[in-house]
Design a protein around this motif. Structure first.
Motif, PDB file in Angstrom:
ATOM      1  N   ALA A 190     -70.208  39.358  62.816  1.00 36.89           N
ATOM      2  CA  ALA A 190     -71.393  38.511  63.003  1.00 36.89           C
ATOM      3  C   ALA A 190     -71.279  37.700  64.295  1.00 36.89           C
ATOM      4  N   GLY A 191     -70.072  37.199  64.566  1.00 37.97           N
ATOM      5  CA  GLY A 191     -69.861  36.482  65.814  1.00 37.97           C
ATOM      6  C   GLY A 191     -69.977  37.392  67.021  1.00 37.97           C
ATOM      7  N   MET A 192     -69.521  38.637  66.876  1.00 42.96           N
ATOM      8  CA  MET A 192     -69.555  39.585  67.986  1.00 42.96           C
ATOM      9  C   MET A 192     -70.978  39.930  68.394  1.00 42.96           C
ATOM     10  N   VAL A 193     -71.857  40.165  67.412  1.00 40.01           N
ATOM     11  CA  VAL A 193     -73.226  40.593  67.719  1.00 40.01           C
ATOM     12  C   VAL A 193     -74.192  39.422  67.811  1.00 40.01           C
ATOM     13  N   GLY A 194     -73.725  38.205  67.502  1.00 45.70           N
ATOM     14  CA  GLY A 194     -74.579  37.032  67.609  1.00 45.70           C
ATOM     15  C   GLY A 194     -75.670  36.979  66.562  1.00 45.70           C
ATOM     16  N   ARG A 195     -75.355  37.459  65.359  1.00 51.02           N
ATOM     17  CA  ARG A 195     -76.323  37.413  64.255  1.00 51.02           C
ATOM     18  C   ARG A 195     -75.770  36.550  63.133  1.00 51.02           C
ATOM     19  N   PRO A 196     -76.655  35.956  62.321  1.00 49.87           N
ATOM     20  CA  PRO A 196     -76.162  35.175  61.187  1.00 49.87           C
ATOM     21  C   PRO A 196     -75.522  36.079  60.137  1.00 49.87           C
ATOM     22  N   LEU A 197     -74.480  35.568  59.500  1.00 44.05           N
ATOM     23  CA  LEU A 197     -73.839  36.287  58.400  1.00 44.05           C
ATOM     24  C   LEU A 197     -74.473  35.827  57.096  1.00 44.05           C
ATOM     25  N   ILE A 198     -74.997  36.778  56.336  1.00 42.69           N
ATOM     26  CA  ILE A 198     -75.583  36.484  55.021  1.00 42.69           C
ATOM     27  C   ILE A 198     -74.718  37.184  53.984  1.00 42.69           C
ATOM     28  N   ARG A 199     -74.174  36.422  53.054  1.00 36.86           N
ATOM     29  CA  ARG A 199     -73.175  36.960  52.124  1.00 36.86           C
ATOM     30  C   ARG A 199     -73.711  37.001  50.700  1.00 36.86           C
ATOM     31  N   LEU A 200     -73.521  38.148  50.074  1.00 37.22           N
ATOM     32  CA  LEU A 200     -73.804  38.308  48.649  1.00 37.22           C
ATOM     33  C   LEU A 200     -72.480  38.532  47.944  1.00 37.22           C
ATOM     34  N   GLN A 201     -72.049  37.543  47.164  1.00 38.16           N
ATOM     35  CA  GLN A 201     -70.816  37.675  46.393  1.00 38.16           C
ATOM     36  C   GLN A 201     -71.141  38.340  45.057  1.00 38.16           C
ATOM     37  N   CYS A 202     -70.575  39.498  44.827  1.00 34.97           N
ATOM     38  CA  CYS A 202     -70.905  40.258  43.613  1.00 34.97           C
ATOM     39  C   CYS A 202     -70.092  39.761  42.416  1.00 34.97           C
ATOM     40  N   PHE A 203     -70.656  39.943  41.237  1.00 31.44           N
ATOM     41  CA  PHE A 203     -69.990  39.584  39.985  1.00 31.44           C
ATOM     42  C   PHE A 203     -70.587  40.416  38.871  1.00 31.44           C
ATOM     43  N   GLU A 204     -69.919  40.435  37.738  1.00 32.19           N
ATOM     44  CA  GLU A 204     -70.394  41.213  36.596  1.00 32.19           C
ATOM     45  C   GLU A 204     -71.721  40.640  36.094  1.00 32.19           C
ATOM     46  N   GLY A 205     -72.696  41.500  35.900  1.00 36.58           N
ATOM     47  CA  GLY A 205     -74.006  41.058  35.447  1.00 36.58           C
ATOM     48  C   GLY A 205     -74.966  40.727  36.570  1.00 36.58           C
ATOM     49  N   LEU A 206     -74.554  40.917  37.799  1.00 35.45           N
ATOM     50  CA  LEU A 206     -75.426  40.662  38.957  1.00 35.45           C
ATOM     51  C   LEU A 206     -76.682  41.529  38.865  1.00 35.45           C
ATOM     52  N   ASP A 207     -77.857  40.925  39.086  1.00 31.36           N
ATOM     53  CA  ASP A 207     -79.099  41.699  39.096  1.00 31.36           C
ATOM     54  C   ASP A 207     -79.957  41.286  40.289  1.00 31.36           C
ATOM     55  N   HIS A 208     -81.181  41.835  40.340  1.00 28.33           N
ATOM     56  CA  HIS A 208     -82.016  41.588  41.525  1.00 28.33           C
ATOM     57  C   HIS A 208     -82.435  40.127  41.650  1.00 28.33           C
ATOM     58  N   HIS A 209     -82.453  39.380  40.527  1.00 30.70           N
ATOM     59  CA  HIS A 209     -82.805  37.957  40.613  1.00 30.70           C
ATOM     60  C   HIS A 209     -81.750  37.182  41.401  1.00 30.70           C
ATOM     61  N   ASP A 210     -80.502  37.610  41.308  1.00 33.71           N
ATOM     62  CA  ASP A 210     -79.429  36.954  42.055  1.00 33.71           C
ATOM     63  C   ASP A 210     -79.294  37.520  43.465  1.00 33.71           C
ATOM     64  N   ALA A 211     -79.625  38.799  43.622  1.00 37.17           N
ATOM     65  CA  ALA A 211     -79.328  39.477  44.880  1.00 37.17           C
ATOM     66  C   ALA A 211     -80.522  39.595  45.815  1.00 37.17           C
ATOM     67  N   VAL A 212     -81.735  39.724  45.271  1.00 41.24           N
ATOM     68  CA  VAL A 212     -82.886  40.051  46.118  1.00 41.24           C
ATOM     69  C   VAL A 212     -83.911  38.917  46.148  1.00 41.24           C
ATOM     70  N   TYR A 213     -84.478  38.591  45.026  1.00 39.06           N
ATOM     71  CA  TYR A 213     -85.505  37.535  45.009  1.00 39.06           C
ATOM     72  C   TYR A 213     -85.724  37.037  43.600  1.00 39.06           C
ATOM     73  N   GLU A 214     -86.363  35.894  43.513  1.00 38.77           N
ATOM     74  CA  GLU A 214     -86.925  35.404  42.252  1.00 38.77           C
ATOM     75  C   GLU A 214     -88.103  34.500  42.593  1.00 38.77           C
ATOM     76  N   TRP A 215     -88.958  34.308  41.623  1.00 41.06           N
ATOM     77  CA  TRP A 215     -90.117  33.458  41.850  1.00 41.06           C
ATOM     78  C   TRP A 215     -89.771  32.004  41.538  1.00 41.06           C
ATOM     79  N   ASN A 216     -90.366  31.108  42.304  1.00 43.96           N
ATOM     80  CA  ASN A 216     -90.170  29.682  42.072  1.00 43.96           C
ATOM     81  C   ASN A 216     -91.115  29.242  40.960  1.00 43.96           C
ATOM     82  N   TYR A 217     -90.671  29.428  39.729  1.00 39.93           N
ATOM     83  CA  TYR A 217     -91.542  29.186  38.574  1.00 39.93           C
ATOM     84  C   TYR A 217     -91.958  27.721  38.462  1.00 39.93           C
ATOM     85  N   GLY A 218     -91.088  26.825  38.893  1.00 44.10           N
ATOM     86  CA  GLY A 218     -91.439  25.408  38.839  1.00 44.10           C
ATOM     87  C   GLY A 218     -92.627  25.089  39.730  1.00 44.10           C
ATOM     88  N   ARG A 219     -92.608  25.595  40.962  1.00 48.60           N
ATOM     89  CA  ARG A 219     -93.723  25.361  41.890  1.00 48.60           C
ATOM     90  C   ARG A 219     -94.994  26.063  41.414  1.00 48.60           C
TER      91      ARG A 219
END
Length: 292
Positions: free
Chosen positions: A59-88
């Protein structure tokens, strides 16, 4: 090897070195191909060999931000991709009802109410991003299958919005410690490189890079000691980060070279030994043997 390719690989190694990452030619070749072919790079190897550190340096070499997804058991798209802001969304509905206005579903299922998680954030990063999917082997096969769409076409589908495609393809690094077998489909989608623990010479080079103030003799002896320790029957072998911490601890103790007495270094072993069983097994007899 073609001279043009040699120049490209040397350029990558030099640029990564500026981010304090010492890269060999084979790994530089894998990075080069991943960048040129715009394919994800799967890095496999024991914990602590420098897989995550490569993504950070890249990331430092190419000058782009590093975005990290730490995986764990039970990970789904709500944790990895998107979710809706139900409160708003609920607040918007109540405000509309209070004003006797009709709420259209399209107004509350818009990007304004979308919470980006790492994968979607990386796909929508206008300047491009380095997406690190760390320890993919900790997730399950269902998430792997979901991940394939994002890695195949660099796009994700959101039912309420449609398909969101990346304008600038992110650089994707996946890491695995080998705790479970990854699917053939995922492996086919990625380029692959296995990172091993460094040999004594390379580890000494890494220690010299990370702890430049250390005495040269102490660096070489510490690298030899850690290399020998990894060959023992340990629950958790010390990684490169542990080697660096231990060298710093030896310096704090005032050593310019490794002492012969195991008792003198036992207090610093908390940098290297990280389980109760290993603490017992690495006794004075083993330490004496390793020091010799």
């Amino acid at each position: 090897m073609d001279n043009q390719l040699q120049v490209a690989l040397q350029s990558i190694r030099t640029k990564l070195l500026k981010s304090d990452y010492l890269c060999d030619e084979q790994l530089a070749s894998s990075v080069h191909l991943a960048l040129e072919l715009k394919r994800p790079l799967l890095l496999e190897g024991d914990a602590g060999v420098g897989k995550t550190a490569l993504a950070q340096a890249l990331a430092g070499m190419v000058g782009r931000p590093l975005i990290r997804l730490q995986c764990f058991e039970g990970l789904d798209h709500h944790d990895a991709v998107y979710e809706w802001n139900y409160g708003r969304q609920l607040t918007e509905i109540r405000l509309a009802e209070a004003a006797s206005q009709r709420v259209d579903s399209s107004s509350i299922y818009s990007e304004e109410f979308l919470i980006q998680k790492p994968i979607l954030k990386a796909l929508q990063e206008l300047s491009g991003a380095v997406l690190l999917i760390d320890e993919i082997d900790r997730s399950d096969e269902a998430f792997e299958a979901y991940l394939l769409e994002a890695l195949s076409d660099y796009q994700v589908s959101i039912p309420e919005l449609g398909t969101i495609r990346s304008e600038i393809i992110p650089i994707v690094i996946l890491t695995s410690n080998g705790t479970r077998d990854l699917s053939d489909a995922l492996r086919r989608r990625c380029l692959y490189h296995y990172i091993e623990y460094p040999d004594v010479s390379r580890e000494a080079d890494i220690l010299r890079l990370k702890v430049p103030d250390a005495d040269r003799r102490l660096i070489e002896q510490a690298a030899q000691f850690v290399n020998s320790l990894r060959k023992e029957d340990l629950e958790k072998k010390p990684g490169i980060a542990e080697s660096i911490d231990w060298l710093k601890a030896l310096m704090l103790c005032g050593f310019q070279s490794m002492p012969d007495d195991p008792h003198l270094i036992r207090g610093s072993l908390s940098c290297l030994i990280k389980t109760a069983r290993d603490r017992v097994d690495v006794n004075d007899d083993m330490l004496q043997r390793l020091l010799v």
